[in-house]
Write an enzyme that holds these catalytic residues in place. Sequence first.
Site, short mmCIF file in Angstrom:
data_model
loop_
_atom_site.label_atom_id
_atom_site.label_comp_id
_atom_site.label_asym_id
_atom_site.label_seq_id
_atom_site.Cartn_x
_atom_site.Cartn_y
_atom_site.Cartn_z
N GLY A 155 1.71 5.30 1.00
CA GLY A 155 1.38 6.03 2.21
C GLY A 155 2.74 5.96 3.16
O GLY A 155 2.81 6.51 4.32
N HIS A 156 3.54 5.06 2.75
CA HIS A 156 4.99 4.69 3.45
C HIS A 156 5.99 5.42 2.95
O HIS A 156 7.10 4.73 3.19
CB HIS A 156 4.78 3.14 3.77
N GLY A 214 0.82 -1.32 -0.03
CA GLY A 214 -0.10 0.05 -0.04
C GLY A 214 0.94 1.34 0.11
O GLY A 214 2.07 1.24 0.60
N LYS A 258 6.14 -7.32 2.54
CA LYS A 258 6.07 -7.14 4.18
C LYS A 258 4.79 -8.03 4.50
O LYS A 258 3.87 -8.14 3.61
CB LYS A 258 5.67 -5.80 4.30
N HIS A 269 -0.03 1.01 9.88
CA HIS A 269 -1.48 1.78 9.34
C HIS A 269 -2.29 2.19 10.41
O HIS A 269 -3.34 2.33 10.27
CB HIS A 269 -2.22 0.62 8.57
#
Lengths: 330, 330
Positions: free
Chosen positions: B55-56, B53, B104, B218
């Site tokens: 956002g990291h 995802g 991950k 998250h």
Amino acid sequence: MKKLINSPKDVVRESVEGFVAAHTQVEAQYDPIVVHRSEPKAHGKVGLVSGGGSGHEPLHAGYVGSGMLDAAVPGPVFTSPTPDPILAAAKLADHGAGVVFIVKNYTGDVLNFDTAAELAEFEDIEVRQVIVNDDVAVEDSLYTAGRRGVAGTVLVEKLAGAAAERGDSLDQVVEVAEKAVANVRSMGVALSACTVPHVGKPSFDLEDDEVEIGIGIHGEPGRKRIPMSSADSITDQLLDPILADMNLQASDRVIALVNGMGGTPSSELYIVYRRLAQRLEDLNIHIARGLVGNFVTSLEMQGASLTLMKVDDAMLELFDAPYDTPMKGL
Amino acid sequence: MKKLINSPKDVVRESVEGFVAAHTQVEAQYDPIVVHRSEPKAHGKVGLVSGGGSGHEPLHAGYVGSGMLDAAVPGPVFTSPTPDPILAAAKLADHGAGVVFIVKNYTGDVLNFDTAAELAEFEDIEVRQVIVNDDVAVEDSLYTAGRRGVAGTVLVEKLAGAAAERGDSLDQVVEVAEKAVANVRSMGVALSACTVPHVGKPSFDLEDDEVEIGIGIHGEPGRKRIPMSSADSITDQLLDPILADMNLQASDRVIALVNGMGGTPSSELYIVYRRLAQRLEDLNIHIARGLVGNFVTSLEMQGASLTLMKVDDAMLELFDAPYDTPMKGL
């Protein structure tokens, strides 16, 4: 206030202790606090010193090392360092060929660096000062007569540092730094305020749907508060005043820097960079080098600034020169 | 919600567009979105792919380039990419010697990378998978069976990337990556939540005087919520579980990473690093390399994580190998 600190009074010292523990390029002395290169002095090299209030990391200590600064003076958070540590930095940076102070244009900084320069002259260190005033947002400001010095400072430090490293004379390093200052312009936006540890509350208030265009790096007032709008619109409102001030021509080359204020996700900075690149392409202005990241911050403030520096081959050669400092990515 | 975005649905694509515009090391394809190296394929090199995802950032696209990843798959924010872009990345990363997926440990990621591996095998690309599960905070979690993969992923990508670059075989690269995973442990803390753009509100609530120890990247629940306390105390509460899990001995060497979650001032990260270095020194554990910065973030979350990787000479040689990716500072 939630911060990963032990005590507001120990923030600068403990942060510097961690900083020098993590990075082999730098060491520190603590009374007064100065960060300096760990490598031996290079006889005959012009020394380069910068500094200012803490809270803008990686500026300035992150830029100490081969190819950039010889020493940095971290003052209290958002507060100018006094002349004493600046003088100590000048002594550490003096390799026998004089020292250049790079000073962001804030009244306290200018005054204290000026006093330190006089004290250094008493100790037979020749000092020259270059004032950075790249922020086009406001003419005078809360802590400033004339324009403020903001993220463009990093580019000035890179070019002047490379000039000093290759063996330029004191006059030549000053000339490089002044040319860099003459060609760099910036403007920023805040989405949120930041909290100075010893104050304990946000430095200003913004409504939930409001941003401040032209913010200073200490949260001092900018040009106007507007309702939150799109990244593209906000980018335009930062870029247009910069372009109006620079008189760039088609086929000119620039270094373009999108700087995060500390609390902004990098994905948002890249969305800003995207618009900036599109706008400059439409004007046939060539981005010779593009930088995106947290280079000059305001603690955890959310927001960003744009910086453009018009460059020629000589400036790009200095920008591309090798360097080894704790902060990477220039 | 105040963010420098144009529309929640365009965040990933526009951010990638800005990213590849800013960095010459990388290019992107957009349907589906994959970031890959801009350099020509190196015949016979093992390919390395990661993703997850968005956002990291800078994870994972910031680590694409010579000496690290061949391709990265940025899914929607905090949402696993589907098998299609992962398969596309495998094809881009395939240089004829097989491809390693670094995944991950989240249920969606594991499932989708697994499906993509099967699809790649149909196209005669040999794929091996390495699952990173460095987070000691919780055994199972909201999106995970088994331990979560967090900031240690960057170190796994660095070591495996260096092994692939020097010409290691598929088996050898997998061995390096698995050894890295076996020796890396992490744990994090959140001081504030973050807001996923298409959700529009913070992903969890924390009281003004409360922090969450053991947070996931998250914002998924950690071990416990405690009243805000000193940086030293919080550092200890992250370090102790890591040490309890690692069985480090005096004179062991580690890579120590203090990672910012996106919205934390770097001065605070260095205060955490200071304590970490003191604690390890007391135990006579040697920090061979120290890293401090935003390597694996959670949008604008305030907080930090600690990562320790026990290393030997062979691992340090890989860590120190040259690399050229958009993200610097490893």
